[in-house]
Design a protein around this motif. Structure first.
Motif, short mmCIF file in Angstrom:
data_model
loop_
_atom_site.label_atom_id
_atom_site.label_comp_id
_atom_site.label_asym_id
_atom_site.label_seq_id
_atom_site.Cartn_x
_atom_site.Cartn_y
_atom_site.Cartn_z
N GLN A 74 -53.58 8.18 109.00
CA GLN A 74 -53.11 9.53 109.29
C GLN A 74 -54.07 10.51 108.62
OE1 GLN A 74 -49.09 9.85 107.81
NE2 GLN A 74 -48.24 9.15 109.74
N SER A 134 -55.04 14.81 108.24
CA SER A 134 -54.72 16.21 108.46
C SER A 134 -55.91 17.00 107.93
CB SER A 134 -53.44 16.58 107.70
OG SER A 134 -53.15 17.94 107.88
N PRO A 193 -46.31 18.57 111.66
CA PRO A 193 -45.94 18.86 110.27
C PRO A 193 -45.23 20.21 110.17
CG PRO A 193 -48.19 18.08 110.40
CD PRO A 193 -47.72 18.28 111.81
N THR A 224 -61.62 16.40 105.84
CA THR A 224 -60.47 16.44 104.95
C THR A 224 -60.96 16.70 103.53
OG1 THR A 224 -60.54 14.04 104.60
CG2 THR A 224 -59.10 14.85 106.35
N PHE A 256 -53.82 17.30 113.25
CA PHE A 256 -53.14 16.17 112.64
C PHE A 256 -53.40 15.00 113.57
CE2 PHE A 256 -49.54 13.26 112.46
CZ PHE A 256 -49.57 12.93 111.12
#
Length: 121
Positions: free
Chosen positions: A5, A7, A117, A32, A69
């Motif tokens: 995962q 984001s 999110p 990231t 995401f």
């Protein structure tokens, strides 16, 4: 379980590519924030992601700087380039939530409504 995962933000515009069978896919690079060092400085990490099928078609308009995401699985590979063995790491995405054409609010869209999110709502 092989699950990733991420984001972050796109480091560059989505790259549209084609397979040998002329099927379109996109490659995106997600930046990231890494861990801070002793001085409190953060280093960005860059993740190469591959997107196929309808998910790719829906997201080929993603632009540099867009918040995203993503979920998928990681894979490692090797290939030959100029007689040398090269190593690659890719994340094949099965979920990608972002804003297409982020600079134009009229065409911005969420790719999926589930799993967004809470801070993005």
């Amino acid at each position: 379980m092989n699950s990733v995962q991420l984001s972050g933000r796109l480091a560059k515009d989505a790259e549209i590519k084609q397979t040998k069978n002329s099927k379109e896919f996109i490659i995106i690079t997600i930046a990231t924030d890494g861990l801070a060092n002793e001085k409190g400085e953060r280093k960005s990490d860059f993740h190469r992601c591959v997107v196929f099928g309808k998910l790719a078609a829906d997201n080929k308009g993603l632009k540099k700087g867009a918040s995203v995401f993503a979920e998928g699985s990681i894979s490692y590979g090797t290939y030959e380039k100029n007689g040398q063995t090269m190593y690659s790491t890719n994340i094949t995405l099965n979920t990608l939530i972002g804003q297409v054409a982020q600079n134009n609010p009229e065409t911005s869209q969420s790719v999926e409504d589930d799993g967004i999110p809470s801070e993005w709502k």
